[in-house]
Design a protein around this motif. Structure first.
Motif: not given
Length: 62
Positions: A60-62
Motif C-alpha cells: 500500500t502506498l502512503p
C-alpha cells in the motif's frame, strides 16, 4: 557414498572462508582426519513431502 575431501573443502569455504586457520577445529578435523576411520560420509537428505506457501502481500502506498 564415500567422503570427497576436495568437495567438502569447497563447500566449507563458501560459508567459512578460504583461510582454514580461522575455522573451528571441528571443521578442520572433519576434512583432515581419515574419513574411513571416522566413518565420515556425505549425505543427501530426501524430503518425504514439500509444502509451498505464498507469502506475498499487496503493498500500500502512503
Amino acid at each position: 557414498m564415500p567422503f570427497d575431501v576436495p568437495r567438502g573443502r569447497r563447500k566449507l569455504t563458501r560459508c567459512l572462508g578460504t583461510d582454514e586457520t580461522t575455522w573451528d577445529a571441528g571443521f578442520v578435523h572433519y576434512l583432515h582426519d581419515a574419513p574411513a576411520e571416522r566413518g565420515t560420509m556425505r549425505l543427501r537428505p530426501t524430503p518425504d513431502s514439500l509444502t509451498a506457501k505464498d507469502l506475498s502481500y499487496a503493498a500500500t502506498l502512503p
